[in-house]
Design an enzyme around this catalytic site. Structure first.
Site, PDB file in Angstrom:
ATOM      1  N   LYS A 112      34.329 -10.981  14.771  1.00  0.00           N
ATOM      2  CA  LYS A 112      33.117 -10.598  15.499  1.00  0.00           C
ATOM      3  C   LYS A 112      31.851 -11.068  14.796  1.00  0.00           C
ATOM      4  O   LYS A 112      30.855 -11.382  15.445  1.00  0.00           O
ATOM      5  CB  LYS A 112      33.075  -9.086  15.728  1.00  0.00           C
ATOM      6  CG  LYS A 112      34.123  -8.631  16.734  1.00  0.00           C
ATOM      7  CD  LYS A 112      33.780  -7.319  17.390  1.00  0.00           C
ATOM      8  CE  LYS A 112      34.720  -7.079  18.563  1.00  0.00           C
ATOM      9  NZ  LYS A 112      34.534  -5.816  19.231  1.00  0.00           N
ATOM     10  N   LYS A 195      42.653 -13.207  22.878  1.00  0.00           N
ATOM     11  CA  LYS A 195      42.803 -11.886  23.496  1.00  0.00           C
ATOM     12  C   LYS A 195      41.867 -11.719  24.697  1.00  0.00           C
ATOM     13  O   LYS A 195      40.720 -12.170  24.646  1.00  0.00           O
ATOM     14  CB  LYS A 195      42.448 -10.845  22.411  1.00  0.00           C
ATOM     15  CG  LYS A 195      42.649  -9.404  22.803  1.00  0.00           C
ATOM     16  CD  LYS A 195      42.233  -8.483  21.662  1.00  0.00           C
ATOM     17  CE  LYS A 195      40.768  -8.112  21.755  1.00  0.00           C
ATOM     18  NZ  LYS A 195      40.482  -6.698  21.626  1.00  0.00           N
ATOM     19  N   LYS A 198      36.331  -7.727  26.613  1.00  0.00           N
ATOM     20  CA  LYS A 198      35.114  -7.456  27.397  1.00  0.00           C
ATOM     21  C   LYS A 198      33.994  -8.396  27.014  1.00  0.00           C
ATOM     22  O   LYS A 198      33.131  -8.713  27.813  1.00  0.00           O
ATOM     23  CB  LYS A 198      34.599  -6.043  27.095  1.00  0.00           C
ATOM     24  CG  LYS A 198      35.502  -4.933  27.497  1.00  0.00           C
ATOM     25  CD  LYS A 198      34.735  -3.612  27.312  1.00  0.00           C
ATOM     26  CE  LYS A 198      35.647  -2.504  26.872  1.00  0.00           C
ATOM     27  NZ  LYS A 198      35.871  -2.461  25.425  1.00  0.00           N
TER      28      LYS A 198
HETATM   29  N1  AQP Z   1      43.624  -7.749  25.422  1.00  0.00           N
HETATM   30  C1  AQP Z   1      44.136  -6.551  25.153  1.00  0.00           C
HETATM   31  N2  AQP Z   1      45.461  -6.323  25.289  1.00  0.00           N
HETATM   32  C2  AQP Z   1      45.997  -5.090  25.024  1.00  0.00           C
HETATM   33  N3  AQP Z   1      45.246  -4.026  24.631  1.00  0.00           N
HETATM   34  C3  AQP Z   1      43.927  -4.225  24.480  1.00  0.00           C
HETATM   35  N4  AQP Z   1      42.924  -3.395  24.114  1.00  0.00           N
HETATM   36  C4  AQP Z   1      41.759  -4.092  24.118  1.00  0.00           C
HETATM   37  N5  AQP Z   1      41.950  -5.360  24.498  1.00  0.00           N
HETATM   38  C5  AQP Z   1      43.296  -5.480  24.723  1.00  0.00           C
HETATM   39  C6  AQP Z   1      43.109  -1.992  23.773  1.00  0.00           C
HETATM   40  O1  AQP Z   1      42.233  -1.232  24.602  1.00  0.00           O
HETATM   41  C7  AQP Z   1      41.796  -0.092  23.864  1.00  0.00           C
HETATM   42  C8  AQP Z   1      40.299   0.014  23.979  1.00  0.00           C
HETATM   43  O2  AQP Z   1      39.711  -1.137  23.379  1.00  0.00           O
HETATM   44  P1  AQP Z   1      38.166  -1.193  23.044  1.00  0.00           P
HETATM   45  O3  AQP Z   1      37.423  -1.519  24.247  1.00  0.00           O
HETATM   46  O4  AQP Z   1      37.701   0.010  22.415  1.00  0.00           O
HETATM   47  O5  AQP Z   1      38.042  -2.271  21.946  1.00  0.00           O
HETATM   48  P2  AQP Z   1      38.493  -3.722  21.805  1.00  0.00           P
HETATM   49  O6  AQP Z   1      39.889  -3.751  21.328  1.00  0.00           O
HETATM   50  O7  AQP Z   1      37.509  -4.369  20.911  1.00  0.00           O
HETATM   51  O8  AQP Z   1      38.429  -4.318  23.290  1.00  0.00           O
HETATM   52  P3  AQP Z   1      37.647  -5.551  23.817  1.00  0.00           P
HETATM   53  O9  AQP Z   1      37.842  -5.667  25.253  1.00  0.00           O
HETATM   54  O10 AQP Z   1      38.008  -6.749  23.010  1.00  0.00           O
HETATM   55  O11 AQP Z   1      36.161  -5.152  23.619  1.00  0.00           O
HETATM   56  P4  AQP Z   1      35.024  -5.918  22.903  1.00  0.00           P
HETATM   57  O12 AQP Z   1      35.028  -7.271  23.525  1.00  0.00           O
HETATM   58  O13 AQP Z   1      33.815  -5.109  23.221  1.00  0.00           O
HETATM   59  O14 AQP Z   1      35.375  -5.941  21.468  1.00  0.00           O
HETATM   60  C9  AQP Z   1      42.273  -0.260  22.431  1.00  0.00           C
HETATM   61  O15 AQP Z   1      43.409   0.558  22.227  1.00  0.00           O
HETATM   62  C10 AQP Z   1      42.649  -1.709  22.355  1.00  0.00           C
HETATM   63  O16 AQP Z   1      43.711  -1.912  21.438  1.00  0.00           O
END
Ligand code: AQP
Length: 331
Positions: A112, A195, A198
């Site tokens: 990040k 991955k 968001k």
């Molecule tokens: N691609 C994914 N596949 C499976 N599980 C996922 N999770 C996130 N992306 C995937 C799981 O969703 C839960 C909530 O995630 P989060 O939004 O708190 O954080 P993150 O993992 O950082 O998700 P993003 O979408 O990648 O958000 P940004 O882009 O804002 O960092 C967690 O249990 C995560 O494992």
């Protein structure tokens, strides 16, 4: 009840299929057997810049999405993190037990922060300690997450152990990760090696829970494919085909091998058509319910406030015991 679970989701944008398949739909099932605490982690969200009005909206939107997916706020505790002060308060105590070397190993910070590491906020760097505090503030026994959070969970266990050793107590439970289902790591529709996230700049990389049927079908039609005949699972050689097969299996609740056999002679475009139909069938009831809930933001606020009261009633006493263990004088 088999134990207490805690898990969180960041209000950094619309939830996507990865969040749903990797985490949220398991949270729904787990409510039956566990005391469940689900948190919209707004304090994590500000580790990267957020527009205040968008953040306010996203907190309600994520809460509505969780309820629409099946989280029952009467059965589980649902709230937003910043309304329960114990999270940030405990994070400070744990920060003082966490060696910098442990944080230096966290891969999510490296991803990040990118090349701008010196300009990244201290919050982004210490994010895993706040996540440890989120879990330990409730002495949660289990934490259901997607694969990407495994390293942070290990840090939470290490931090709990470090605290217990430092003060010669058996106070914190070492939380167990629960990484469930076929789709523990859903990948981007534009690049099967990244991955689904968001924060990806391309909206075509993900299916949002807010997407309508036409948008879902269009995104799946445009998803990256490969020229190989038939559908087969081979993560190294065919990351995009493997990702789409995994998504199908998870949505259909079928073993991946069965889906692979069913589509072994189907071409990419026929498979995509079937996947789009399945996606719309599973997601459109969630989208409709989300829209209904979002029409009454005051009700969402009431649900979150009630959740915060219940969360505070658990985390407050745990924090006071921690303060006592470390030797703080309390009023
Ligand atoms: N691609 C994914 N596949 C499976 N599980 C996922 N999770 C996130 N992306 C995937 C799981 O969703 C839960 C909530 O995630 P989060 O939004 O708190 O954080 P993150 O993992 O950082 O998700 P993003 O979408 O990648 O958000 P940004 O882009 O804002 O960092 C967690 O249990 C995560 O494992």
């Amino acid at each position: 009840m088999s134990g207490r679970i805690f898990s969180g989701v960041q209000p950094t944008g619309a939830l996507h299929l990865g969040n749903y398949l990797g985490a949220i739909r398991h949270w729904v099932h787990l409510q039956q057997d566990y005391e469940a605490i689900y948190c919209v982690v707004d304090q994590h969200a500000i580790t990267l810049p957020q527009d205040p009005n968008e953040l306010r909206g996203a907190i309600r939107e994520v809460a509505a999405a969780l309820i629409a997916c099946g989280i029952d706020p009467d059965r589980s505790i649902l709230f937003n993190q910043s309304t329960v002060p114990a999270h940030a308060q405990l994070a400070w105590v744990l920060m003082c037990q966490t060696p910098i070397g442990w944080l230096n190993r966290m891969t999510q910070f490296k991803e990040k922060a990118g090349k701008q590491r010196d300009n990244a906020s201290a919050g982004l760097y210490t994010y895993p300690v706040l996540m440890s505090a989120d879990i330990l503030a409730y002495n949660a026994t289990h934490v259901p997450v997607g694969e990407d959070q495994k390293q942070h969970l290990e840090l939470a266990r290490d931090t709990a152990g470090a605290f217990n050793r430092q003060f010669g107590v058996e106070f914190f439970v070492l939380p167990e990760p629960m990484i469930l289902g076929e789709a523990t790591r859903v990948m981007s529709l534009r690049d099967g090696t990244k991955k689904m996230s968001k924060s990806d700049t391309s909206d075509y990389s993900r299916i949002n829970l807010t997407d309508d049927a036409d948008t879902i079908a269009q995104k799946i039609r445009k998803a990256k494919s490969d020229p190989i005949e038939g559908m087969s699972y081979d993560v190294a050689g065919r990351p995009e085909a493997s990702n789409l097969l995994t998504i199908y299996a998870a949505l259909a609740d079928l073993p991946r091998s069965q889906v692979e056999a069913e589509f072994a002679s189907a071409n990419f475009s026929a498979f995509k058509g079937r996947l789009a139909d399945l996606c719309v069938e599973k997601l459109s009831p969630i989208t409709t319910e989300m829209r209904r809930l979002l029409a009454d933001p005051a009700e969402i606020d009431r649900i979150l406030d009630r959740g915060a009261e219940k969360a505070d009633a658990i985390a407050g006493p745990i924090l006071r015991q921690v303060y006592d263990i470390v030797g703080f004088r309390q009023a």
